[in-house]
Design a protein around this motif. Sequence first.
Motif, mmCIF file in Angstrom:
data_model
loop_
_atom_site.group_PDB
_atom_site.id
_atom_site.type_symbol
_atom_site.label_atom_id
_atom_site.label_comp_id
_atom_site.label_asym_id
_atom_site.label_seq_id
_atom_site.Cartn_x
_atom_site.Cartn_y
_atom_site.Cartn_z
ATOM 1 N N TYR B 37 0.843 -1.180 0.000
ATOM 2 C CA TYR B 37 0.000 0.000 0.000
ATOM 3 C C TYR B 37 0.883 1.236 0.000
ATOM 4 N N GLN B 39 0.854 5.372 0.900
ATOM 5 C CA GLN B 39 0.149 6.417 1.651
ATOM 6 C C GLN B 39 0.879 7.740 1.460
ATOM 7 N N SER B 42 -0.762 13.095 3.961
ATOM 8 C CA SER B 42 -2.110 13.640 4.155
ATOM 9 C C SER B 42 -3.123 13.111 3.152
ATOM 10 N N ARG B 43 -2.831 11.971 2.588
ATOM 11 C CA ARG B 43 -3.775 11.393 1.632
ATOM 12 C C ARG B 43 -4.030 9.940 1.987
ATOM 13 N N GLN B 44 -5.033 9.373 1.380
ATOM 14 C CA GLN B 44 -5.441 8.045 1.805
ATOM 15 C C GLN B 44 -4.538 6.954 1.278
ATOM 16 N N MET B 45 -4.589 5.852 1.961
ATOM 17 C CA MET B 45 -3.802 4.692 1.606
ATOM 18 C C MET B 45 -4.444 4.026 0.394
#
Lengths: 112, 114
Positions: B37, B39, B42-45
């Motif tokens: 994953y 990430q 400040s952003r989504q995984m």
Amino acid sequence: DAMVIQNPRYQVTQFGKPVTLSCSQTLNHNVMYWYQQKSSQAPKLLFHYYDKDFNNEADTPDNFQSRRPNTSFCFLDIRSPGLGDAAMYLCATSRDFILEGFFGPGTRLTVL
Amino acid sequence: AQTVTQSQPEMSVQEAETVTLSCTYDTSESDYYLFWYKQPPSRQMILVIRQEAYKQQNATENRFSVNFQKAAKSFSLKISDSQLGDAAMYFCAYRSIGGNQFYFGTGTSLTVIP
């Protein structure tokens, strides 16, 4: 676009003041998870819902509760936040327990 | 519980070069899933790539590929032709077949140098 949404993105609360974080999804996934991620650490599973069935991890503090009123929404309630609860809280979903999970952007919680 | 180890807290790579992120895991199961994953700050995984343990062929997604060594319990991620947008925290994760959670490593912070 199908997605996982978390609100708010940033939350500031005072020591001991209850706080609720929300998660919604348009994926129609039956499993929803809450993870806690502290700085420079791996995300840690707090609990998950499989449909309406709530599953708490053994080491999740009693201070943390969750609600899932319907398929689309899930809430994380922290009854009396302590300084140690400051973290990023990630919501994720999956269809059953197969393959990958879809993560929301997270809510960063600050405890003053 | 399964454990996932990422021994490189930070890595850097020159733009357009290739970088490999390491991951090892411990399990007694014979079949499972492995994931990388990404990430961004400040952003989504988001999912980069996944590998089913029963598949011998290494997974590939465009510039991203894995080197899956089942016997060694190793699962490294190779990023070719690195781009500035690849800068992020990368997490290796393990999931049992039918398991209710992902086990994550502690992450590798990748910096891409222009």
